[in-house]
Structure formats: C-alpha cells, structure tokens
Design a protein around this motif. Structure first.
Motif, short mmCIF file in Angstrom:
data_model
loop_
_atom_site.label_atom_id
_atom_site.label_comp_id
_atom_site.label_asym_id
_atom_site.label_seq_id
_atom_site.Cartn_x
_atom_site.Cartn_y
_atom_site.Cartn_z
N LEU A 184 0.84 -1.21 0.00
CA LEU A 184 0.00 0.00 0.00
C LEU A 184 0.87 1.25 0.00
CD1 LEU A 184 -2.61 -1.03 2.74
CD2 LEU A 184 -3.17 -0.55 0.33
N ALA A 185 1.95 1.22 0.77
CA ALA A 185 2.83 2.39 0.86
C ALA A 185 3.42 2.73 -0.51
CB ALA A 185 3.95 2.13 1.88
N ILE A 186 3.77 1.71 -1.29
CA ILE A 186 4.31 1.93 -2.64
C ILE A 186 3.20 2.38 -3.58
CG2 ILE A 186 5.43 0.83 -4.63
CD1 ILE A 186 6.68 -1.19 -2.52
N TYR A 187 2.07 1.69 -3.53
CA TYR A 187 0.93 1.98 -4.42
C TYR A 187 0.44 3.42 -4.22
CZ TYR A 187 -3.87 1.15 -6.30
OH TYR A 187 -5.05 1.20 -6.99
N ILE A 188 0.30 3.83 -2.97
CA ILE A 188 -0.19 5.19 -2.68
C ILE A 188 0.87 6.22 -3.09
CG2 ILE A 188 -0.96 6.77 -0.86
CD1 ILE A 188 -2.23 4.24 0.50
N ALA A 189 2.14 5.91 -2.85
CA ALA A 189 3.21 6.83 -3.28
C ALA A 189 3.17 7.02 -4.79
CB ALA A 189 4.58 6.29 -2.84
N LEU A 190 2.96 5.92 -5.53
CA LEU A 190 2.89 5.98 -7.01
C LEU A 190 1.73 6.85 -7.48
CD1 LEU A 190 3.17 2.37 -8.50
CD2 LEU A 190 4.70 4.27 -8.98
N HIS A 202 -1.98 13.05 5.31
CA HIS A 202 -2.95 12.42 4.41
C HIS A 202 -2.46 11.03 3.98
CE1 HIS A 202 -6.10 11.97 1.49
NE2 HIS A 202 -5.24 11.85 0.50
N TYR A 203 -1.17 10.95 3.69
CA TYR A 203 -0.57 9.67 3.31
C TYR A 203 -0.77 8.63 4.42
CZ TYR A 203 3.14 6.45 1.75
OH TYR A 203 3.84 5.33 1.35
N LEU A 204 -0.47 9.02 5.66
CA LEU A 204 -0.63 8.11 6.79
C LEU A 204 -2.10 7.74 7.02
CD1 LEU A 204 1.98 9.56 9.33
CD2 LEU A 204 1.99 7.24 8.36
N GLN A 205 -2.99 8.72 6.83
CA GLN A 205 -4.42 8.45 6.99
C GLN A 205 -4.89 7.35 6.03
OE1 GLN A 205 -6.67 12.04 6.24
NE2 GLN A 205 -5.87 12.96 8.14
N GLN A 206 -4.42 7.42 4.80
CA GLN A 206 -4.82 6.41 3.82
C GLN A 206 -4.33 5.02 4.24
OE1 GLN A 206 -4.54 7.69 -0.52
NE2 GLN A 206 -3.29 9.24 0.48
N LEU A 207 -3.07 4.96 4.69
CA LEU A 207 -2.53 3.67 5.15
C LEU A 207 -3.32 3.15 6.34
CD1 LEU A 207 1.35 4.27 4.97
CD2 LEU A 207 -0.07 2.94 3.38
N LYS A 208 -3.61 4.06 7.25
CA LYS A 208 -4.30 3.67 8.50
C LYS A 208 -5.70 3.12 8.21
CE LYS A 208 -5.15 4.27 13.16
NZ LYS A 208 -5.65 5.39 13.94
N LYS A 209 -6.39 3.76 7.28
CA LYS A 209 -7.75 3.32 6.94
C LYS A 209 -7.75 1.83 6.56
CE LYS A 209 -10.00 4.06 2.99
NZ LYS A 209 -10.26 4.86 1.80
N HIS A 210 -6.82 1.46 5.68
CA HIS A 210 -6.77 0.08 5.21
C HIS A 210 -6.23 -0.86 6.29
CE1 HIS A 210 -7.90 1.41 1.28
NE2 HIS A 210 -6.85 2.22 1.22
N MET A 211 -5.22 -0.43 7.02
CA MET A 211 -4.64 -1.30 8.06
C MET A 211 -5.61 -1.52 9.21
SD MET A 211 -1.97 -2.31 6.69
CE MET A 211 -1.33 -3.36 7.99
N ASN A 212 -6.43 -0.50 9.49
CA ASN A 212 -7.42 -0.65 10.54
C ASN A 212 -8.40 -1.78 10.20
OD1 ASN A 212 -8.39 0.36 13.11
ND2 ASN A 212 -10.21 0.95 11.96
N THR A 213 -8.86 -1.78 8.96
CA THR A 213 -9.78 -2.85 8.52
C THR A 213 -9.09 -4.21 8.64
OG1 THR A 213 -10.66 -1.27 6.94
CG2 THR A 213 -11.27 -3.58 6.61
N LEU A 214 -7.87 -4.30 8.14
CA LEU A 214 -7.14 -5.57 8.18
C LEU A 214 -6.92 -6.06 9.60
CD1 LEU A 214 -4.19 -5.30 5.64
CD2 LEU A 214 -6.13 -6.88 5.55
N GLU A 215 -6.53 -5.14 10.47
CA GLU A 215 -6.23 -5.54 11.85
C GLU A 215 -7.52 -5.86 12.62
OE1 GLU A 215 -3.20 -2.57 13.18
OE2 GLU A 215 -1.89 -4.33 13.18
N GLU A 216 -8.62 -5.19 12.29
CA GLU A 216 -9.91 -5.55 12.90
C GLU A 216 -10.28 -6.98 12.52
OE1 GLU A 216 -12.44 -3.55 14.52
OE2 GLU A 216 -11.10 -1.84 14.80
N GLU A 217 -10.11 -7.30 11.23
CA GLU A 217 -10.39 -8.67 10.76
C GLU A 217 -9.49 -9.66 11.48
OE1 GLU A 217 -9.62 -8.52 6.59
OE2 GLU A 217 -11.44 -7.38 6.15
#
Ligand code: R7I
Ligand code: MG
Ligand code: MG
Ligand code: MG
Length: 352
Positions: A184-190, A202-217
């Motif tokens: 995700l870090a590479i994809y969002i940077a691209l 903003h960059y960290l927020q985007q990462l956090k949004k996805h990681m939060n879902t993954l870690e909740e799962e």
C-alpha cells in the motif's frame, strides 16, 4: 502521462535494489550506522563517476532483490499470479545462488518446494514455526513488483495479490499484514501527485484506513490479541513527524528495526516520510530519495531490508531521476530492475 509514470515505475524498482545493495554493507552492524559513516560509503559510490575506486555493479544485492526479481519475472511471464511458477522460481533461485543472505528458516521452505510431488505450494510455509508461519519480513522485502503490476487496479486486487505472493513463504498474519502495508505504501506513493509537497498526514491516513480494517479482521481470528500494532505504529509516526527531531533510539524502541515484518516495515515508511521534512545536518543538501536511503540505514538493525523497502516507496514518489547515476552504476541489478519496471508498466496498461 505514461512518460512521467515510467520514471516512477523505474524509480520504485531501482530504488529497492539500491537500498538493498547499499544497506547490505551495514546489515546487523549497528556501530557502523552513523550518518557520517554511511556518507563515507556514499562518497565511495559517487567516485564511480570519476572512474576511480569503485567498479561497475560492485555493491551486490542480497535475498531481498533476488526474490523481488523472481516476483517480477513470474508476474510478467504469466501476466498475473501463478503460485506454482512463482514458488518454483523462488526455490530454483535459492538453489542457484544460496549465498545471498537468506533468512535462517525460509530456506527450509525452498528445500520443500523442490519436491515435484508437492501438490499445495503454500503447505511448506504453513508448517514453519510449529504451524504458526514465519513473521519475518521476507514477504515485504520482495513485494515491490505487486503494487506496480496493480497500478490500474483497485486496493482489493492489490491486497489479494500481495497476500498470495507472501503466503508462498510467510503465512503468519503479521507477515501478511506487514507486506500489505508495504504494498500500500508503494501503491499510494505511485498515485500521489509529486509536483506538490507531500502531505504526510494524508498519506498516513490512507494507510491507516486500510490497516485498521485488516487488523480488525485479524482480531476476530486472533482472539487472544487485543491490539492493532500496525495502526499504533502509524499513529506514532504522525506524532514523530510533528516533533522537531526524534532520536534513533526512540524510533528503534517504538517502530523497531529487526527482521520481523512488524519490526521493519514501519521503519521503512517512516524513513520515506521523514525525508520530506527538512534536515539540519549533513543530509540537508541531499534530495528526497538520497535522504530516505541514508536515513533508513541510520535506523540500524536490518538495514538492507529497511532501506530496500524505503527505497521502493521513495523511488515510486520521487522517480528514477532522483537516483544518482553513480548509485545506479554501483549497484548490481539496477539495470535489470529498470527493465522489469518497463515490462510491468506495459502489463499494467494492458490490465486497465
Ligand atoms: O523473513 P525471511 O525471508 O528473512 C528475511 C530477512 C531479511 O532481513 C533479509 O535481508 C535476510 O537477511 O533475512 O526469513 P525467515 O527465516 O522466515 O525469518 C527470518 C527470521 O525471523 C527467522 O530466522 C527467525 O529468527 C525470525 N522469525 C521467527 N522467530 C520466531 N517465531 C520469523 N518468524 C518467527 C516466528 O514465528
Ligand atoms: Mg537481505
Ligand atoms: Mg541477511
Ligand atoms: Mg535484511
């Protein structure tokens, strides 16, 4: 435009190789990892230009790059993920050149993958560490071709591809989550506009949004766990970026710098983000890519892998022009990495 995109695909693939090759001189050699020492090595590298001390490709790549090459070749030749093919490439590459500095336990997987009778190529990885799987960073260190391949696809596609590539050797949930974070870090940077200053929040927020879902799962499955360590580290990064200067000791303590995915992917991301802010020391005259690599190595510990993962992100953002020619000439495999990038951009356009 495509012309601009290609510099970023090349930057990411080559950036990963550069971080691996230069970082490998310092791996697990903490007392060598001062900024002035790292800059001495860089000075040697920059002498290549003058044709002095260093020879072409003298800085050799390690397992990080060896495995990223297999990922790239397999995705390119199959125009997608083919588990058997990728597993075969990992294992044959290891047999061909076993002395690239592979992790202590992953080589068991490579040996089991040699068995032509093996039905399920994910089975050996699942058996690692008494059935819990490896939480090492060997999944994350090689993942750079996946976010490039997925450039025109959505995050769900990227996450599935990343998970499958990882599970050939690493089945522990923290290895999978950490590899997805690096992807995700590479994809969002691209995908981030690099003509305006980087908005690190903003960059960290985007990462956090996805990681939060993954870690909740993950929490639902791992009922004994009650925390979200990747989200915690992303929050700490935001905090650190608001501060004037944070000591390497503190960063090592909180973000980590070891061979685990959880102990290295956050350090790589932080190195990239920190480099978009001013420095008051020897780094101030360097460009963002150079700062990222030097800073990542100054994190000590697993320097080849942290710098390689940081280099993949920084290269995706700053582009190939930010990587000095002398650095590219000094690092084994940098030219090949550029060629893989060109093929990956063609395929990602076809997948549109
Ligand atoms: O993750 P992996 O491919 O290693 C990559 C690292 C990078 O730094 C490379 O540059 C290279 O130097 O190695 O290889 P693994 O053998 O799966 O994991 C690496 C190490 O992490 C293992 O040898 C263990 O020391 C540790 N480790 C674990 N320890 C206990 N329990 C990984 N998973 C576990 C675990 O579940
Ligand atoms: Mg290595
Ligand atoms: Mg090593
Ligand atoms: Mg390493």
């Amino acid at each position: 435009s495509c012309a601009k995109l290609i510099t970023r695909f090349r930057g990411s693939m080559v950036g990963a190789v550069i971080g691996d090759c230069i970082g490998a001189c310092f791996e697990m050699n903490d007392e060598e990892c001062t900024k002035s020492n790292i800059l001495k090595t860089i000075a040697h590298i920059e002498n290549v230009k003058a044709g002095k001390r260093r020879k072409f490709g003298e800085y050799i790549y390690t397992d990080d790059t060896a495995m990223a090459r297999s990922v790239a070749e397999s995705l390119i030749d199959n125009k997608g993920f083919n588990a058997k093919d990728m597993a075969k490439r990992f294992s044959e590459e290891y047999m061909r050149e076993p002395r690239r500095g592979y992790g202590g336990n992953v080589i068991t997987v490579f040996k089991l993958l040699q068995d032509p009778q093996l039905e399920d190529v994910f089975e050996p990885a699942r058996r690692q560490f008494d059935g819990q799987g490896s939480f090492g960073n060997g999944g994350a260190m090689r993942i750079v071709p996946a976010p490039l391949f997925s450039y025109n696809k959505d995050i769900e596609f990227l996450q599935n591809l990343t998970r499958q590539i990882t599970e050939i050797t690493h089945s522990h949930y923290q290895a999978i989550q950490g590899t997805i974070l690096e992807s995700l870090a590479i994809y969002i940077a691209l995908h981030t506009d690099n003509t305006i200053p980087l908005d690190t929040d903003h960059y960290l927020q985007q990462l956090k949004k996805h990681m939060n879902t993954l870690e909740e799962e993950g929490l639902a499955q791992e009922s004994e766990k009650n925390d979200k360590p990747y989200c915690y580290k992303l929050d700490k990064m935001k905090e650190y970026l608001e501060q004037e200067e944070v000591s390497i000791d503190e960063l090592n303590e909180v973000l980590g710098n070891d061979v685990s995915a959880l102990g290295s992917v956050p350090a790589a991301i932080y190195s990239f983000l920190r480099s978009s802010k001013p420095f008051t020391d020897e780094l101030e005259d360097r460009n963002g890519f150079e700062k990222t690599i030097i800073y990542a190595i100054s994190m000590k510990g697993d320097t080849d892998t942290i710098a390689s993962m940081a280099g993949a992100i920084a290269g995706a953002y700053y582009g190939i022009k930010s990587i000095p020619d002398s650095w590219q000439h000094s690092c084994e495999g940098a030219i090949d990495a550029s060629k893989y990038a060109d093929k990956l951009i063609d395929i990602s356009e076809e997948l549109k």
